[in-house]
Design a protein around this motif. Structure first.
Motif, PDB file in Angstrom:
ATOM      1  N   PHE A  51       0.832  -1.311  -0.110  1.00 28.08           N
ATOM      2  CA  PHE A  51      -0.072  -0.166   0.056  1.00 28.08           C
ATOM      3  C   PHE A  51       0.873   1.378   0.049  1.00 28.08           C
ATOM      4  CE2 PHE A  51      -2.815  -3.176   1.928  1.00 28.08           C
ATOM      5  CZ  PHE A  51      -3.967  -3.046   1.145  1.00 28.08           C
ATOM      6  N   LYS A  52       2.143   1.313   0.452  1.00 22.01           N
ATOM      7  CA  LYS A  52       3.011   2.265   0.462  1.00 22.01           C
ATOM      8  C   LYS A  52       3.679   2.440  -1.147  1.00 22.01           C
ATOM      9  CE  LYS A  52       4.031   2.137   5.462  1.00 22.01           C
ATOM     10  NZ  LYS A  52       3.965   0.634   5.869  1.00 22.01           N
ATOM     11  N   VAL A  53       3.799   3.542  -1.157  1.00 23.08           N
ATOM     12  CA  VAL A  53       4.629   4.221  -2.496  1.00 23.08           C
ATOM     13  C   VAL A  53       5.978   3.362  -2.218  1.00 23.08           C
ATOM     14  CG1 VAL A  53       5.624   5.982  -3.831  1.00 23.08           C
ATOM     15  CG2 VAL A  53       3.377   6.176  -2.880  1.00 23.08           C
ATOM     16  N   GLY A  54       6.521   2.611  -3.396  1.00 23.74           N
ATOM     17  CA  GLY A  54       7.894   2.110  -3.237  1.00 23.74           C
ATOM     18  C   GLY A  54       8.065   1.183  -2.469  1.00 23.74           C
ATOM     19  N   GLU A  55       7.003   0.407  -1.883  1.00 21.87           N
ATOM     20  CA  GLU A  55       7.025  -0.644  -1.149  1.00 21.87           C
ATOM     21  C   GLU A  55       7.209  -1.895  -2.093  1.00 21.87           C
ATOM     22  OE1 GLU A  55       4.502  -3.009   2.378  1.00 21.87           O
ATOM     23  OE2 GLU A  55       3.816  -1.094   1.611  1.00 21.87           O
ATOM     24  N   GLN A  56       8.268  -2.722  -1.793  1.00 19.84           N
ATOM     25  CA  GLN A  56       8.409  -3.927  -2.796  1.00 19.84           C
ATOM     26  C   GLN A  56       7.706  -5.130  -2.004  1.00 19.84           C
ATOM     27  OE1 GLN A  56      10.158  -4.074  -5.712  1.00 19.84           O
ATOM     28  NE2 GLN A  56       9.781  -2.071  -5.821  1.00 19.84           N
ATOM     29  N   SER A  57       6.925  -6.002  -2.958  1.00 14.77           N
ATOM     30  CA  SER A  57       6.194  -7.101  -2.578  1.00 14.77           C
ATOM     31  C   SER A  57       7.250  -8.188  -2.367  1.00 14.77           C
ATOM     32  CB  SER A  57       5.193  -7.436  -3.547  1.00 14.77           C
ATOM     33  OG  SER A  57       4.644  -8.751  -3.147  1.00 14.77           O
ATOM     34  N   ASN A  58       7.188  -8.954  -1.199  1.00 19.84           N
ATOM     35  CA  ASN A  58       8.205 -10.193  -1.119  1.00 19.84           C
ATOM     36  C   ASN A  58       7.195 -11.321  -1.522  1.00 19.84           C
ATOM     37  OD1 ASN A  58       6.801 -10.290   0.989  1.00 19.84           O
ATOM     38  ND2 ASN A  58       8.391 -10.805   2.395  1.00 19.84           N
ATOM     39  N   GLY A  59       6.256 -11.079  -2.278  1.00 20.99           N
ATOM     40  CA  GLY A  59       5.490 -12.446  -2.599  1.00 20.99           C
ATOM     41  C   GLY A  59       6.113 -13.043  -4.021  1.00 20.99           C
ATOM     42  N   PRO A  60       5.588 -14.339  -4.275  1.00 24.32           N
ATOM     43  CA  PRO A  60       4.389 -14.594  -3.866  1.00 24.32           C
ATOM     44  C   PRO A  60       4.236 -15.486  -2.557  1.00 24.32           C
ATOM     45  CG  PRO A  60       5.227 -16.120  -5.404  1.00 24.32           C
ATOM     46  CD  PRO A  60       6.082 -15.099  -5.478  1.00 24.32           C
ATOM     47  N   HIS A  61       3.168 -15.279  -1.763  1.00 25.22           N
ATOM     48  CA  HIS A  61       2.882 -15.955  -0.358  1.00 25.22           C
ATOM     49  C   HIS A  61       2.065 -17.404  -0.509  1.00 25.22           C
ATOM     50  CE1 HIS A  61       3.933 -11.617   0.574  1.00 25.22           C
ATOM     51  NE2 HIS A  61       4.715 -12.444   1.431  1.00 25.22           N
TER      52      HIS A  61
END
Length: 197
Positions: free
Chosen positions: A59-69
């Protein structure tokens, strides 16, 4: 020139009878290496699987997903929802995706592929983007699972917005999450089979 087919709109789809989804009795949650190996044995009986992944939303700008979960694989009979926290479970999931000779059909898989390569360290084999088949058959825009189910089965595929944006990294998935995840993959294999006929 090839014929252009219209993609049904939301209002038209809303009038259709619902697509029959898998119930919890036909969904297996896979959280350990042992469960993953059992899922492997069952999945290897099929030459094609419905396929999808889920990642915790950012949800935050620039936040990277560490998925897939979550990894979902489905036959026309049953679906398996792999949680990728456990290293052994994650390893088996990666091996399943790396299997060549098995079609893994789904919608909007570009992002999934990149995340799988990054997280699981393998290049998934046999990935089939179902949207590309519809394009070849004269549908102008991306179908997605809802459009595909409407066109092929004249039914409405119900997706929960709440489940879609829920926390897929949560160690305890809700029934709503399991139903959502499993049925995305289940609908994909049903669509693939209908296109193959």
């Amino acid at each position: 020139m090839s014929t252009q087919h219209p993609t049904p709109d939301k209002d038209a789809i809303a009038l259709l009878p619902p697509f029959e989804r898998l119930g919890l009795d036909r969904i297996t949650l896979v959280t350990t290496g042992q469960q993953a190996r059992s899922a492997w044995d069952a999945l290897m009986q099929s030459s094609a699987w419905g396929f999808d992944t889920e990642s915790k939303p950012t949800f935050k700008v620039g936040e990277q997903s560490n998925g897939p979960h979550i990894l979902q694989l489905s036959t026309s009979e049953r679906a398996w929802v792999f949680q990728l926290h456990d290293p052994e479970c994650s390893t088996v999931a990666a091996q399943l995706l790396a299997c060549s000779g098995i079609v893994k059909a789904g919608f909007g898989l570009g992002d999934d592929r990149k995340r799988i390569v990054h997280k699981l360290g393998i290049e998934p084999q046999g990935i089939l983007e179902l949207n590309s088949i519809f394009r070849e058959r004269g549908y102008r825009k991306d179908m997605g699972v809802k459009g595909a189910v409407a066109v092929l089965f004249n039914q409405r595929f119900i997706k929960s917005k709440k489940a879609a944006t829920s926390n897929w990294a949560n160690p305890h998935l809700s029934e709503a999450q399991l139903l959502y995840a499993a049925n995305d993959a289940y609908a994909a294999i049903r669509v693939w089979q209908a296109l193959e006929l």
